[in-house]
Each structure stands twice: as C-alpha cells, then as structure tokens.
Design a protein around this motif. Structure first.
Motif, PDB file in Angstrom:
ATOM      1  N   ARG A 182      11.161   6.090  43.448  1.00  0.00           N
ATOM      2  CA  ARG A 182      10.952   7.015  44.133  1.00  0.00           C
ATOM      3  C   ARG A 182       9.765   6.503  45.342  1.00  0.00           C
ATOM      4  N   ARG A 193      10.380   9.717  48.344  1.00  0.00           N
ATOM      5  CA  ARG A 193      11.868   8.892  49.293  1.00  0.00           C
ATOM      6  C   ARG A 193      12.449  10.501  49.060  1.00  0.00           C
ATOM      7  N   VAL A 194      12.344  11.278  47.925  1.00  0.00           N
ATOM      8  CA  VAL A 194      12.794  12.531  48.019  1.00  0.00           C
ATOM      9  C   VAL A 194      11.076  13.976  48.088  1.00  0.00           C
ATOM     10  N   PRO A 195      11.379  15.000  48.821  1.00  0.00           N
ATOM     11  CA  PRO A 195      10.237  15.582  48.520  1.00  0.00           C
ATOM     12  C   PRO A 195      10.118  15.916  46.861  1.00  0.00           C
ATOM     13  N   GLN A 198      10.247  21.039  45.033  1.00  0.00           N
ATOM     14  CA  GLN A 198      10.891  21.825  46.164  1.00  0.00           C
ATOM     15  C   GLN A 198      10.785  23.286  46.515  1.00  0.00           C
TER      16      GLN A 198
END
Ligand code: GRF
Length: 198
Positions: A182, A193-195, A198
């Motif tokens: 990622r 690509r994603v946090p 969280q």
C-alpha cells in the motif's frame, strides 16, 4: 515479506512489531547485551550480534550487515532505534526498502535526542516520523507521521514517553502497509493508499 529489524537500544519498537504479530525474519543488533537482543531472544526470533567496533571501517561493518540480512532473504529492513548511519552500499542492497522510525516531526529535529531538542525549543506539537532511509541523517522520504501535544507540565522525559507510545502505534502500521503493497514512492513523496492510523 521477510522483515529484518536492526536495533541498538531497549528494543521497545521491536517489541511493538512483535506484539502486533508482524512476522520478523531476523533481528540484528550492534550493541552486545542490549534490550532489543533480549527481546528477540525471548520471542524466539532468529538474531545476530554484529559489534561495529570489531570492524575496521563503516564500509566493512555494513558489508557484514548486508551479508547477514541476505542470509535470511530479508526484503524490508526496519531500523528500530538503530544508532548507526548506513552507507550507500548498504542502501543499494535494499533499494527503497529500508525504513526508520524517528522521534520527531521531520524535517524538524533530526539526529540524536530529538525529543529533547523539540522540548528545549519549546514546540507545542511534537511527534514521530516513519520514513525511507537515504544516505543523509533522517532526510529520506516521509511515509507517515503522528503528532502529540506538548503539555505545560511536561518535562523532556514525559514528552519522550508520549512520543514513544505513538512510535509503537505508527511503526507496525507502516510495516503492515508496506507488506500489503500500500506504499508507493513517487519522487520523494510516499503515497499510502489507505490511512495508516484510523
Ligand atoms: C526511539 O525513540 C526511536 O525513534 C529512536 O530511538 C528510540 C529507540 O527506542 N531512533 P527502542 O530501542 O525501540 O525502545
């Protein structure tokens, strides 16, 4: 992914990786008897000690380090409190595959005692950075950062501990993101690509 962890100190970041159940192929330390070595041993992880003082030059030490890591087919090297600068030869053996955790919000406060530097400067927000390693001191592309407040009644030690707790969250999250493909490096910008947290 085969992960190699290099450390010199207490090894709490290594422990965070272990606790996050991230598979570690090998742990290498350059300080005999350091806490990281004990933690690797206690977790039953393959490990080695390479004392840099036993080598005539930095290049010789780095060559030996590369050979040990390659023996375990390592394809990502994490510097978890590893207090040695690495030569371009070492970095060339693992291109864009060496990451470091640094206890400040880079590019502020590179080098040693970063939390104390930040505290003494009087910053109101401190934090940590996980970044790719290049030949400079804490200058490589930033992957992720986490910030913490500096409180009025802090001292350098309480700030260090608050930053360290964030390192323990951020480093395993980045390693997981790397393992899952990622993280992409475009120029000196790392895209995730994603946090990561969280
Ligand atoms: C951490 O603060 C890390 O960012 C710095 O050295 C410290 C190592 O701590 N480079 P530990 O050995 O992981 O407990």
């Amino acid at each position: 992914m085969k992960l190699g962890v290099l450390a010199s100190g207490g090894g709490s970041n290594l422990q965070a990786l272990i606790d996050a159940q991230i598979p570690v192929a090998v742990v290498g330390v350059n300080v005999p008897g350091c806490g990281a070595f004990d933690r690797a041993h206690a977790a039953g992880l393959p490990n080695f000690v390479l004392d840099h003082r036993a080598f005539p030059s930095r290049a010789d030490f780095d060559r030996a380090l590369v050979a040990r890591l390659q023996k375990y087919d390592v394809d990502l090297v994490v510097l978890a409190g590893f207090m040695r600068l690495l030569t371009p030869d070492f970095l060339g053996a693992f291109p864009h595959r060496v990451i470091n955790v640094h206890p400040a919000l880079l590019p502020a406060f590179p080098g040693v005692h970063a939390q104390r530097q930040a505290f003494d400067y009087g910053v109101k927000v401190a934090g940590c950075t996980v970044h790719f390693v290049d030949a400079g001191t804490d200058t490589g592309p930033i992957i992720a950062q986490a910030a913490v407040p500096v409180l009025d009644d802090d001292d350098a030690e309480s700030l260090r501990l608050r930053v360290l707790a964030e390192e323990h969250r951020l480093l395993p999250a980045v390693v997981r993101a790397f393992a899952e493909g990622r993280i992409e490096l475009v120029g000196r910008r790392a895209r995730v690509r994603v946090p990561i947290l969280q």
